[in-house]
Design an enzyme around this catalytic site. Structure first.
Site, short mmCIF file in Angstrom:
data_model
loop_
_atom_site.label_atom_id
_atom_site.label_comp_id
_atom_site.label_asym_id
_atom_site.label_seq_id
_atom_site.Cartn_x
_atom_site.Cartn_y
_atom_site.Cartn_z
N VAL A 141 3.73 6.85 -1.38
CA VAL A 141 4.79 7.86 -1.44
C VAL A 141 6.12 7.13 -1.19
O VAL A 141 6.30 6.51 -0.13
CB VAL A 141 4.57 8.97 -0.40
CG1 VAL A 141 5.76 9.93 -0.39
CG2 VAL A 141 3.27 9.73 -0.68
N GLY A 159 0.80 -1.23 0.00
CA GLY A 159 0.00 0.00 0.00
C GLY A 159 0.83 1.27 0.00
O GLY A 159 0.28 2.36 0.21
N HIS A 206 3.66 5.95 9.78
CA HIS A 206 2.37 6.54 10.13
C HIS A 206 2.15 6.41 11.64
O HIS A 206 2.38 5.33 12.20
CB HIS A 206 1.21 5.80 9.47
CG HIS A 206 1.17 5.88 7.97
ND1 HIS A 206 0.31 6.72 7.31
CD2 HIS A 206 1.85 5.21 7.01
CE1 HIS A 206 0.46 6.55 6.00
NE2 HIS A 206 1.39 5.64 5.79
N HIS A 249 8.18 6.45 5.37
CA HIS A 249 7.45 7.23 6.38
C HIS A 249 6.74 6.29 7.34
O HIS A 249 6.19 5.27 6.93
CB HIS A 249 6.45 8.19 5.73
CG HIS A 249 5.57 7.55 4.70
ND1 HIS A 249 6.02 7.27 3.43
CD2 HIS A 249 4.31 7.09 4.78
CE1 HIS A 249 5.04 6.69 2.75
NE2 HIS A 249 3.99 6.57 3.55
P1 5GP Z 1 1.55 5.40 2.09
O1 5GP Z 1 0.32 4.78 1.48
O2 5GP Z 1 2.63 5.65 1.08
O3 5GP Z 1 2.02 4.66 3.32
O4 5GP Z 1 1.06 6.78 2.68
C1 5GP Z 1 1.30 8.00 2.08
C2 5GP Z 1 0.63 9.02 2.98
O5 5GP Z 1 1.13 10.30 2.62
C3 5GP Z 1 -0.89 9.06 2.81
O6 5GP Z 1 -1.50 8.87 4.07
C4 5GP Z 1 -1.15 10.46 2.24
O7 5GP Z 1 -2.33 11.05 2.73
C5 5GP Z 1 0.08 11.23 2.66
N1 5GP Z 1 0.46 12.31 1.77
C6 5GP Z 1 0.56 12.23 0.41
N2 5GP Z 1 0.96 13.42 -0.11
C7 5GP Z 1 1.13 14.25 0.97
C8 5GP Z 1 1.55 15.61 1.09
O8 5GP Z 1 1.83 16.30 0.12
N3 5GP Z 1 1.62 16.12 2.34
C9 5GP Z 1 1.30 15.38 3.45
N4 5GP Z 1 1.40 15.99 4.63
N5 5GP Z 1 0.91 14.10 3.38
C10 5GP Z 1 0.83 13.53 2.15
#
Ligand code: 5GP
Ligand code: ZN
Length: 142
Positions: free
Chosen positions: A96, A93, A102, A100
Site C-alpha cells: 500500500v 514488501g 505496522h 504506514h
Molecule cells: P505493506 O505490505 O504495504 O507494508 O502492508 C500493507 C498492509 O495494509 C497489509 O498488512 C494489509 O493487510 C493492510 N491493508 C491493505 N488494505 C487494507 C484496508 O483496506 N484496510 C486495512 N485496515 N488494512 C489494509
C-alpha cells in the site's frame, strides 16, 4: 474519490476499526493481521513513501506508535512484546503506497518472524558500507 485506500479511510469513505484519531495521524486495525492486535499507524497527509513523507509527520507517526505500543504492553491484552515494521518500496514488501507503520503485538510462538540470510561481515566491510551510507546521507543534506 481517491484511489489510495488509506486516504479513503482518512476521508471516512472506507471502513476502518480506529484505535487512535489525532489531527495528523490515524491508527487502525490491519484487515489481514500477522498476529492478533496487528495495527497500522499512518500520517493523514498522503505520502507514498519515506522520501515523500514530511519528517514532522514521520515523528508524529512514530510517537503515536510508541504510545500505542506502550499502552498495549501495559494492558491486560495478551501481549508480551511489540515489533514495529515499515516497508518502503516494492523490494521491501510495500503493497500500500501510503506510508504506514505496522505495530505487531507478539507472544511466544505466535509464528511471526523475520526471514534472513544472516551474515558475519568483517569490520573492514562494515566500515566500507558505513562510509558509503555516510556519504549518501551527507550528500542528501547538502
Ligand atoms: P505493506 O505490505 O504495504 O507494508 O502492508 C500493507 C498492509 O495494509 C497489509 O498488512 C494489509 O493487510 C493492510 N491493508 C491493505 N488494505 C487494507 C484496508 O483496506 N484496510 C486495512 N485496515 N488494512 C489494509
Ligand atoms: Zn493516501
Amino acid at each position: 474519490m481517491t484511489d489510495c485506500i488509506f486516504c479513503a479511510i482518512v476521508a471516512g469513505q472506507a471502513p476502518a476499526s480506529v484505535v487512535l484519531d489525532e489531527p495528523d495521524v490515524l491508527a487502525f486495525m490491519d484487515i489481514r493481521p500477522f498476529t492478533p492486535g496487528h495495527l497500522l499507524v499512518i500520517p493523514k497527509r498522503h505520502a507514498s513513501g519515506l522520501a515523500q513523507l514530511d519528517p514532522e509527520d514521520g515523528a508524529k507517526v512514530f510517537a503515536a506508535g510508541q504510545r500505542i505500543a506502550t499502552a498495549m504492553r501495559a494492558s491486560d491484552l495478551p501481549i508480551d512484546g511489540v515489533n514495529m515494521f515499515l516497508a518502503d518500496g516494492v523490494a521491501a514488501g510495500q503493497e500500500v503506497f501510503h506510508v504506514h507503520l505496522h505495530l505487531v503485538p507478539r507472544t511466544a510462538g505466535d509464528g511471526f518472524g523475520i526471514r534472513a540470510r544472516w551474515q558475519t561481515p568483517r569490520r573492514a566491510v562494515l566500515d566500507g558500507t558505513a562510509e558509503a551510507i555516510r556519504t549518501a546521507v551527507e550528500t542528501r543534506r547538502a
